[in-house]
Write a protein that holds these residues in place. Structure first.
Motif, PDB file in Angstrom:
ATOM      1  N   ILE A  93      -8.376  -5.409  -9.149  1.00 53.58           N
ATOM      2  CA  ILE A  93      -9.172  -4.772  -8.100  1.00 53.58           C
ATOM      3  C   ILE A  93      -8.250  -4.175  -7.048  1.00 53.58           C
ATOM      4  O   ILE A  93      -7.387  -4.872  -6.497  1.00 53.58           O
ATOM      5  CB  ILE A  93     -10.146  -5.778  -7.439  1.00 53.58           C
ATOM      6  N   LYS A  94      -8.437  -2.893  -6.778  1.00 55.08           N
ATOM      7  CA  LYS A  94      -7.658  -2.189  -5.762  1.00 55.08           C
ATOM      8  C   LYS A  94      -8.456  -2.114  -4.473  1.00 55.08           C
ATOM      9  O   LYS A  94      -9.636  -1.769  -4.489  1.00 55.08           O
ATOM     10  CB  LYS A  94      -7.314  -0.784  -6.248  1.00 55.08           C
ATOM     11  N   THR A  95      -7.827  -2.422  -3.343  1.00 55.16           N
ATOM     12  CA  THR A  95      -8.516  -2.318  -2.059  1.00 55.16           C
ATOM     13  C   THR A  95      -8.202  -1.005  -1.354  1.00 55.16           C
ATOM     14  O   THR A  95      -9.050  -0.446  -0.667  1.00 55.16           O
ATOM     15  CB  THR A  95      -8.144  -3.492  -1.137  1.00 55.16           C
ATOM     16  N   VAL A  96      -6.965  -0.501  -1.512  1.00 52.54           N
ATOM     17  CA  VAL A  96      -6.571   0.785  -0.915  1.00 52.54           C
ATOM     18  C   VAL A  96      -5.622   1.501  -1.874  1.00 52.54           C
ATOM     19  O   VAL A  96      -5.019   0.878  -2.754  1.00 52.54           O
ATOM     20  CB  VAL A  96      -5.872   0.604   0.456  1.00 52.54           C
ATOM     21  N   ASP A  97      -5.479   2.800  -1.687  1.00 53.41           N
ATOM     22  CA  ASP A  97      -4.498   3.567  -2.456  1.00 53.41           C
ATOM     23  C   ASP A  97      -3.096   3.240  -1.964  1.00 53.41           C
ATOM     24  O   ASP A  97      -2.886   2.945  -0.776  1.00 53.41           O
ATOM     25  CB  ASP A  97      -4.750   5.065  -2.304  1.00 53.41           C
ATOM     26  N   LEU A  98      -2.128   3.289  -2.873  1.00 56.22           N
ATOM     27  CA  LEU A  98      -0.732   3.050  -2.520  1.00 56.22           C
ATOM     28  C   LEU A  98       0.079   4.311  -2.802  1.00 56.22           C
ATOM     29  O   LEU A  98      -0.049   4.917  -3.870  1.00 56.22           O
ATOM     30  CB  LEU A  98      -0.170   1.869  -3.326  1.00 56.22           C
ATOM     31  N   ASP A  99       0.902   4.693  -1.843  1.00 57.36           N
ATOM     32  CA  ASP A  99       1.709   5.903  -1.926  1.00 57.36           C
ATOM     33  C   ASP A  99       2.791   5.743  -2.994  1.00 57.36           C
ATOM     34  O   ASP A  99       3.669   4.879  -2.877  1.00 57.36           O
ATOM     35  CB  ASP A  99       2.356   6.166  -0.561  1.00 57.36           C
ATOM     36  N   PRO A 100       2.779   6.561  -4.050  1.00 56.66           N
ATOM     37  CA  PRO A 100       3.780   6.427  -5.116  1.00 56.66           C
ATOM     38  C   PRO A 100       5.185   6.830  -4.687  1.00 56.66           C
ATOM     39  O   PRO A 100       6.135   6.667  -5.465  1.00 56.66           O
ATOM     40  CB  PRO A 100       3.247   7.352  -6.220  1.00 56.66           C
ATOM     41  N   LYS A 101       5.349   7.325  -3.469  1.00 52.92           N
ATOM     42  CA  LYS A 101       6.684   7.681  -2.979  1.00 52.92           C
ATOM     43  C   LYS A 101       7.371   6.499  -2.302  1.00 52.92           C
ATOM     44  O   LYS A 101       8.518   6.619  -1.862  1.00 52.92           O
ATOM     45  CB  LYS A 101       6.590   8.858  -2.015  1.00 52.92           C
ATOM     46  N   ARG A 102       6.673   5.380  -2.217  1.00 52.86           N
ATOM     47  CA  ARG A 102       7.242   4.182  -1.602  1.00 52.86           C
ATOM     48  C   ARG A 102       7.462   3.113  -2.665  1.00 52.86           C
ATOM     49  O   ARG A 102       6.839   3.124  -3.726  1.00 52.86           O
ATOM     50  CB  ARG A 102       6.292   3.612  -0.524  1.00 52.86           C
ATOM     51  N   ASN A 103       8.356   2.170  -2.376  1.00 57.24           N
ATOM     52  CA  ASN A 103       8.541   0.986  -3.214  1.00 57.24           C
ATOM     53  C   ASN A 103       7.774  -0.177  -2.594  1.00 57.24           C
ATOM     54  O   ASN A 103       7.635  -0.263  -1.360  1.00 57.24           O
ATOM     55  CB  ASN A 103      10.016   0.635  -3.348  1.00 57.24           C
ATOM     56  N   TYR A 104       7.311  -1.105  -3.440  1.00 55.25           N
ATOM     57  CA  TYR A 104       6.471  -2.195  -2.972  1.00 55.25           C
ATOM     58  C   TYR A 104       6.936  -3.533  -3.522  1.00 55.25           C
ATOM     59  O   TYR A 104       7.451  -3.615  -4.642  1.00 55.25           O
ATOM     60  CB  TYR A 104       5.008  -1.965  -3.388  1.00 55.25           C
TER      61      TYR A 104
END
Length: 335
Positions: A93-104
């Motif tokens: 389940i995803k709560t928000v979009d994550l920027d693919p230009k960042r590392n997590y």
């Protein structure tokens, strides 16, 4: 003990789901030993040249588990993983979009006994990670010990598993183009000794290495809670201070691997065995915590971000617990 046998008229689809989970449990509990035995047999057979060549390959390839591994999109997309997912079932389940230009850096909680949600969601494409988080590549960190086992290391790397050494996580989080996700099971092996139905106790208070890594590389921290992870197995009573827990703790310190004495159901009956119960797993990926890169973070910097992370984890749990059958009076306990 009365044994409850599975009915004979179970649909083929469910039988295939059970078979998929059987091979997964076997992979966790016995595949490494079988791979090691195969390598030793090769060494002692007329095919010893193959063993020598593979040993040379191991030496040349020794750094791969700490440099992003060697994933196989073919292996991650095997049909068997779809049956594995549907057995429980597992959902992401995803709560928000994550920027693919960042590392997590995903902090995964709880460990559970065999990290079923972590494996199903981040080492296969069965739950649709690539669709939910386009442009991101997940790497699930695993104890370095397993990457020293011949053949087994190559199999687990094909799913996206990498070594949990600090240098391995640093390599993932330092990629300048972004789009990389280091998935860290924060509680580690010791937390598996607490895994049983209803448990909400997380080993996180003294776990701050991942916080320091996030600060050093400017990686965004994302709390992840896998609802249902602890419901899959029962475990022998092993309270802190008991003889059994003492043995388990000593073995964990010596071997680096915890040995929870778990049980659940069998293949043809529901009363005992090593297969997990058919309980749903809902892995919820929370909102990212913004981290400003600090190559030399102080203790105060680490403590402050650790508190922010714990607050985010609590918020994630409290906002979602009612959706997954946890009563309002239940709360996380940090140790």
């Amino acid at each position: 003990m009365k044994i409850e046998f599975a009915p004979l008229n179970i649909p083929l689809r469910r039988r295939l789901q059970t078979a998929a989970v059987v091979q997964w449990v076997f992979s966790f509990l016995a595949l490494a030993q079988c791979c090691l035995a195969l390598f030793l047999l090769l060494c002692l057979s007329q095919w010893w040249v193959l063993a020598v060549l593979y040993a040379g390959w191991l030496y040349l390839d020794r750094d791969t588990p700490i440099r992003g591994g060697r994933r196989s999109h073919w292996v991650r997309g095997w049909t068997v993983w779809a049956y594995f997912k549907d057995y429980f079932p597992i959902s992401l389940i995803k709560t928000v979009d994550l920027d693919p230009k960042r590392n997590y850096l995903f902090g995964f909680h709880p460990h559970g006994v065999l990290v079923a949600g972590g494996f199903g969601n981040f080492c296969t494409e069965a739950s649709g990670f690539a669709t939910l988080f386009p442009g991101l590549t997940p790497y699930l960190l695993m104890l370095p010990f397993w990457f020293r086992v011949p053949f087994f290391r190559d199999y687990i790397m094909s799913g996206g598993l990498v070594s949990s050494e600090k240098s391995s996580a640093s390599y993932i989080l330092s990629q300048p183009e972004g789009g990389h996700v280091a998935v860290v099971t924060i509680g580690g092996a010791p937390e598996s000794l607490e895994a049983r139905p209803g448990a909400l106790k997380l080993q996180v208070l003294n776990r701050k290495g991942f916080i320091k890594l996030a600060l050093k590389h400017g990686a965004q921290l994302v709390p992840v809670f896998s609802f249902g992870e602890n419901e899959l197995f029962d475990q022998m009573e092993n309270p802190v201070g008991s003889p059994l827990r003492g043995i388990q703790d000593r073995l964990q310190k010596v071997m680096g691997v915890a040995l929870p004495l778990f049980h659940a159901r069998g293949i043809f009956q529901y009363s005992f065995g090593l297969l997990p119960y058919r309980k749903p797993i809902h892995t919820v990926v929370g909102r990212p915590i913004q981290v400003v890169q600090n190559p030399c973070p102080s203790r105060e910097d680490i403590d402050a971000l650790h508190k922010t992370y714990l607050d985010g984890l609590i918020q994630l749990f409290e906002e979602n617990k009612a959706n997954y059958g946890i009563s309002e009076d239940k709360h996380l306990t940090f140790i």
